[in-house]
Design a protein around this motif. Structure first.
Motif, PDB file in Angstrom:
ATOM      1  N   CYS A  23       0.857  -1.174   0.000  1.00 48.97           N
ATOM      2  CA  CYS A  23       0.000   0.000   0.000  1.00 48.97           C
ATOM      3  C   CYS A  23       0.900   1.233   0.000  1.00 48.97           C
ATOM      4  O   CYS A  23       1.801   1.349   0.833  1.00 48.97           O
ATOM      5  CB  CYS A  23      -0.897   0.017   1.236  1.00 48.97           C
ATOM      6  SG  CYS A  23      -1.863   1.537   1.390  1.00 48.97           S
ATOM      7  N   GLU A  25       0.020   4.262   0.693  1.00 51.55           N
ATOM      8  CA  GLU A  25      -0.359   5.206   1.757  1.00 51.55           C
ATOM      9  C   GLU A  25       0.265   4.824   3.097  1.00 51.55           C
ATOM     10  O   GLU A  25       0.943   5.631   3.711  1.00 51.55           O
ATOM     11  CB  GLU A  25      -1.884   5.260   1.893  1.00 51.55           C
ATOM     12  CG  GLU A  25      -2.577   5.879   0.712  1.00 51.55           C
ATOM     13  CD  GLU A  25      -2.298   7.366   0.574  1.00 51.55           C
ATOM     14  OE1 GLU A  25      -2.227   8.060   1.601  1.00 51.55           O
ATOM     15  OE2 GLU A  25      -2.133   7.813  -0.569  1.00 51.55           O
ATOM     16  N   TYR A  34      -5.217  -6.579  -3.053  1.00 53.52           N
ATOM     17  CA  TYR A  34      -6.508  -6.063  -2.602  1.00 53.52           C
ATOM     18  C   TYR A  34      -6.905  -4.877  -3.466  1.00 53.52           C
ATOM     19  O   TYR A  34      -6.046  -4.118  -3.915  1.00 53.52           O
ATOM     20  CB  TYR A  34      -6.435  -5.589  -1.146  1.00 53.52           C
ATOM     21  CG  TYR A  34      -6.267  -6.709  -0.147  1.00 53.52           C
ATOM     22  CD1 TYR A  34      -7.348  -7.496   0.226  1.00 53.52           C
ATOM     23  CD2 TYR A  34      -5.027  -6.973   0.423  1.00 53.52           C
ATOM     24  CE1 TYR A  34      -7.203  -8.517   1.147  1.00 53.52           C
ATOM     25  CE2 TYR A  34      -4.874  -7.995   1.347  1.00 53.52           C
ATOM     26  CZ  TYR A  34      -5.962  -8.759   1.711  1.00 53.52           C
ATOM     27  OH  TYR A  34      -5.820  -9.771   2.610  1.00 53.52           O
ATOM     28  N   HIS A  35      -8.192  -4.690  -3.654  1.00 55.88           N
ATOM     29  CA  HIS A  35      -8.693  -3.528  -4.391  1.00 55.88           C
ATOM     30  C   HIS A  35      -8.452  -2.261  -3.575  1.00 55.88           C
ATOM     31  O   HIS A  35      -8.066  -1.221  -4.101  1.00 55.88           O
ATOM     32  CB  HIS A  35     -10.179  -3.699  -4.699  1.00 55.88           C
ATOM     33  CG  HIS A  35     -10.772  -2.558  -5.444  1.00 55.88           C
ATOM     34  ND1 HIS A  35     -10.449  -2.292  -6.749  1.00 55.88           N
ATOM     35  CD2 HIS A  35     -11.639  -1.598  -5.053  1.00 55.88           C
ATOM     36  CE1 HIS A  35     -11.106  -1.209  -7.132  1.00 55.88           C
ATOM     37  NE2 HIS A  35     -11.836  -0.772  -6.126  1.00 55.88           N
ATOM     38  N   SER A  36      -8.678  -2.354  -2.271  1.00 57.73           N
ATOM     39  CA  SER A  36      -8.364  -1.263  -1.351  1.00 57.73           C
ATOM     40  C   SER A  36      -7.636  -1.859  -0.144  1.00 57.73           C
ATOM     41  O   SER A  36      -7.844  -3.009   0.219  1.00 57.73           O
ATOM     42  CB  SER A  36      -9.623  -0.529  -0.910  1.00 57.73           C
ATOM     43  OG  SER A  36     -10.462  -1.372  -0.174  1.00 57.73           O
ATOM     44  N   CYS A  37      -6.794  -1.074   0.478  1.00 58.46           N
ATOM     45  CA  CYS A  37      -5.990  -1.528   1.609  1.00 58.46           C
ATOM     46  C   CYS A  37      -6.886  -1.856   2.802  1.00 58.46           C
ATOM     47  O   CYS A  37      -7.677  -1.014   3.225  1.00 58.46           O
ATOM     48  CB  CYS A  37      -4.993  -0.436   1.982  1.00 58.46           C
ATOM     49  SG  CYS A  37      -3.990  -0.846   3.425  1.00 58.46           S
ATOM     50  N   ASP A  41      -7.737   1.648   4.145  1.00 56.90           N
ATOM     51  CA  ASP A  41      -8.815   1.863   3.161  1.00 56.90           C
ATOM     52  C   ASP A  41      -8.407   2.706   1.948  1.00 56.90           C
ATOM     53  O   ASP A  41      -9.261   3.223   1.243  1.00 56.90           O
ATOM     54  CB  ASP A  41     -10.059   2.483   3.811  1.00 56.90           C
ATOM     55  CG  ASP A  41     -10.713   1.519   4.785  1.00 56.90           C
ATOM     56  OD1 ASP A  41     -10.661   0.301   4.540  1.00 56.90           O
ATOM     57  OD2 ASP A  41     -11.286   1.996   5.786  1.00 56.90           O
ATOM     58  N   ALA A  42      -7.113   2.854   1.692  1.00 57.09           N
ATOM     59  CA  ALA A  42      -6.650   3.596   0.514  1.00 57.09           C
ATOM     60  C   ALA A  42      -6.774   2.703  -0.724  1.00 57.09           C
ATOM     61  O   ALA A  42      -6.816   1.482  -0.632  1.00 57.09           O
ATOM     62  CB  ALA A  42      -5.202   4.018   0.698  1.00 57.09           C
ATOM     63  N   TYR A  43      -6.823   3.327  -1.888  1.00 51.69           N
ATOM     64  CA  TYR A  43      -6.932   2.585  -3.145  1.00 51.69           C
ATOM     65  C   TYR A  43      -5.598   2.503  -3.867  1.00 51.69           C
ATOM     66  O   TYR A  43      -5.564   2.292  -5.070  1.00 51.69           O
ATOM     67  CB  TYR A  43      -7.977   3.253  -4.051  1.00 51.69           C
ATOM     68  CG  TYR A  43      -9.375   3.087  -3.531  1.00 51.69           C
ATOM     69  CD1 TYR A  43     -10.047   1.891  -3.671  1.00 51.69           C
ATOM     70  CD2 TYR A  43     -10.008   4.129  -2.880  1.00 51.69           C
ATOM     71  CE1 TYR A  43     -11.332   1.723  -3.184  1.00 51.69           C
ATOM     72  CE2 TYR A  43     -11.294   3.978  -2.384  1.00 51.69           C
ATOM     73  CZ  TYR A  43     -11.954   2.776  -2.544  1.00 51.69           C
ATOM     74  OH  TYR A  43     -13.215   2.620  -2.056  1.00 51.69           O
ATOM     75  N   ASP A  44      -4.489   2.672  -3.171  1.00 54.22           N
ATOM     76  CA  ASP A  44      -3.158   2.647  -3.780  1.00 54.22           C
ATOM     77  C   ASP A  44      -2.378   1.386  -3.442  1.00 54.22           C
ATOM     78  O   ASP A  44      -1.239   1.448  -2.985  1.00 54.22           O
ATOM     79  CB  ASP A  44      -2.351   3.873  -3.332  1.00 54.22           C
ATOM     80  CG  ASP A  44      -2.503   5.038  -4.279  1.00 54.22           C
ATOM     81  OD1 ASP A  44      -2.992   4.819  -5.395  1.00 54.22           O
ATOM     82  OD2 ASP A  44      -2.123   6.146  -3.898  1.00 54.22           O
ATOM     83  N   VAL A  45      -2.945   0.217  -3.647  1.00 49.12           N
ATOM     84  CA  VAL A  45      -2.234  -1.043  -3.441  1.00 49.12           C
ATOM     85  C   VAL A  45      -1.639  -1.448  -4.771  1.00 49.12           C
ATOM     86  O   VAL A  45      -2.346  -1.586  -5.763  1.00 49.12           O
ATOM     87  CB  VAL A  45      -3.172  -2.138  -2.894  1.00 49.12           C
ATOM     88  CG1 VAL A  45      -2.419  -3.443  -2.712  1.00 49.12           C
ATOM     89  CG2 VAL A  45      -3.799  -1.688  -1.578  1.00 49.12           C
ATOM     90  N   ARG A  46      -0.319  -1.602  -4.799  1.00 49.00           N
ATOM     91  CA  ARG A  46       0.377  -1.906  -6.057  1.00 49.00           C
ATOM     92  C   ARG A  46       1.404  -3.007  -5.854  1.00 49.00           C
ATOM     93  O   ARG A  46       1.767  -3.330  -4.740  1.00 49.00           O
ATOM     94  CB  ARG A  46       1.098  -0.659  -6.557  1.00 49.00           C
ATOM     95  CG  ARG A  46       0.135   0.481  -6.697  1.00 49.00           C
ATOM     96  CD  ARG A  46       0.554   1.451  -7.684  1.00 49.00           C
ATOM     97  NE  ARG A  46      -0.419   2.546  -7.695  1.00 49.00           N
ATOM     98  CZ  ARG A  46      -0.149   3.756  -8.057  1.00 49.00           C
ATOM     99  NH1 ARG A  46       1.062   4.053  -8.447  1.00 49.00           N
ATOM    100  NH2 ARG A  46      -1.078   4.679  -8.043  1.00 49.00           N
TER     101      ARG A  46
END
Length: 52
Positions: A23, A25, A34-37, A41-46
């Motif tokens: 993540c 963040e 994951y789609h979100s952490c 709850d961030a959307y920056d999982v790469r």
């Protein structure tokens, strides 16, 4: 930087073991994508390879 320092940097020896996904963040690592952490709850999982 000596020869051994360069080799250690390139091979990532001594680095903490991290999951293949991270993540951006909260910097938590995961074994699955994951789609979100689930932690922040961030959307920056790469993929960790792409971040390094």
């Amino acid at each position: 930087m000596g020869v051994f320092d360069k080799a250690k940097t390139v091979s990532h020896l001594g680095a903490e073991e991290r999951g293949p996904y991270i993540c951006l963040e909260c910097e938590e690592s995961f074994e699955v994508l994951y789609h979100s952490c689930p932690v922040c709850d961030a959307y920056d999982v790469r993929r960790a390879k792409w971040v390094e």
